[in-house]
Design a protein around this motif. Sequence first.
Motif, PDB file in Angstrom:
ATOM      1  N   GLU A 114       1.434   5.058  -9.379  1.00 27.47           N
ATOM      2  CA  GLU A 114       0.866   4.670  -8.078  1.00 27.47           C
ATOM      3  C   GLU A 114       0.457   5.894  -7.271  1.00 27.47           C
ATOM      4  O   GLU A 114      -0.574   5.886  -6.594  1.00 27.47           O
ATOM      5  CB  GLU A 114       1.880   3.828  -7.296  1.00 27.47           C
ATOM      6  N   GLU A 159       0.827  -1.200   0.000  1.00 28.25           N
ATOM      7  CA  GLU A 159       0.000   0.000   0.000  1.00 28.25           C
ATOM      8  C   GLU A 159       0.864   1.254   0.000  1.00 28.25           C
ATOM      9  O   GLU A 159       1.913   1.291   0.629  1.00 28.25           O
ATOM     10  CB  GLU A 159      -0.875   0.042   1.253  1.00 28.25           C
ATOM     11  N   VAL A 160       0.402   2.255  -0.694  1.00 31.30           N
ATOM     12  CA  VAL A 160       1.076   3.549  -0.715  1.00 31.30           C
ATOM     13  C   VAL A 160       0.479   4.400   0.399  1.00 31.30           C
ATOM     14  O   VAL A 160      -0.743   4.463   0.550  1.00 31.30           O
ATOM     15  CB  VAL A 160       0.881   4.239  -2.082  1.00 31.30           C
ATOM     16  N   ASP A 163      -7.852   8.185  -5.598  1.00 31.06           N
ATOM     17  CA  ASP A 163      -8.732   7.404  -4.725  1.00 31.06           C
ATOM     18  C   ASP A 163      -8.965   8.079  -3.373  1.00 31.06           C
ATOM     19  O   ASP A 163     -10.084   8.125  -2.873  1.00 31.06           O
ATOM     20  CB  ASP A 163      -8.147   6.011  -4.495  1.00 31.06           C
ATOM     21  N   GLU A 164      -7.904   8.599  -2.758  1.00 31.71           N
ATOM     22  CA  GLU A 164      -8.009   9.148  -1.407  1.00 31.71           C
ATOM     23  C   GLU A 164      -8.551  10.567  -1.376  1.00 31.71           C
ATOM     24  O   GLU A 164      -9.307  10.924  -0.475  1.00 31.71           O
ATOM     25  CB  GLU A 164      -6.636   9.132  -0.718  1.00 31.71           C
ATOM     26  N   TYR A 179      -3.268   6.808  -6.059  1.00 30.06           N
ATOM     27  CA  TYR A 179      -3.520   7.018  -4.636  1.00 30.06           C
ATOM     28  C   TYR A 179      -4.249   8.345  -4.392  1.00 30.06           C
ATOM     29  O   TYR A 179      -5.250   8.383  -3.677  1.00 30.06           O
ATOM     30  CB  TYR A 179      -2.199   6.996  -3.863  1.00 30.06           C
TER      31      TYR A 179
END
Length: 175
Positions: free
Chosen positions: A157, A9-10, A164-165, A161
């Motif tokens: 990535e 996970e990042v 999504d976040e 990230y």
Amino acid sequence: MDHKNVMQEVIISKVVINIGTGSNDQMQLGARKLIETITGRKPADELSRTRNPSFRIAKGQKIGAFVTVRGEDAKRLAKRLFDAVDNKVKLESVTSNSLSFGIPEYIDISGVKYDPSVGMLGMNVNVSFKRRGIRVAQKKIKRAKIPARHRMVTREEILDYIKDEFNVKQIEQVS
């Protein structure tokens, strides 16, 4: 991003806010006050490493202020700072392991109002990313090697990230 292995996970390593002020002492005080208002943390002074007579900067003189925020506070701060740029970042501002962007006016940040004693200042924001377990390579006791593929968070990535976040979109060119 859905990872089968949580170690892949990042996560956000840290968020650094930097305001360059040059040799102006009044701007230096304003920058410190502004950073403290935004983050709630005490900023550090950026000191000149070399003498630059054309800008009237002596070696060791204060030329800016910065603060580093880590952990969950960094994630909350990043959300506010991405909102200040309308959740858009340029593609070229994303590199391996980090993302940098500028905020031209601090009044764009939610919860921050104009302060006449500070004036109008902009800032640079750097968000660093990492994967879980990188501490193994950085600690002093029982240090171990981490493969390069685990140390590096690629541009793609990072873009996935932040999409999504934080619902951040990438843009090719600022209009």
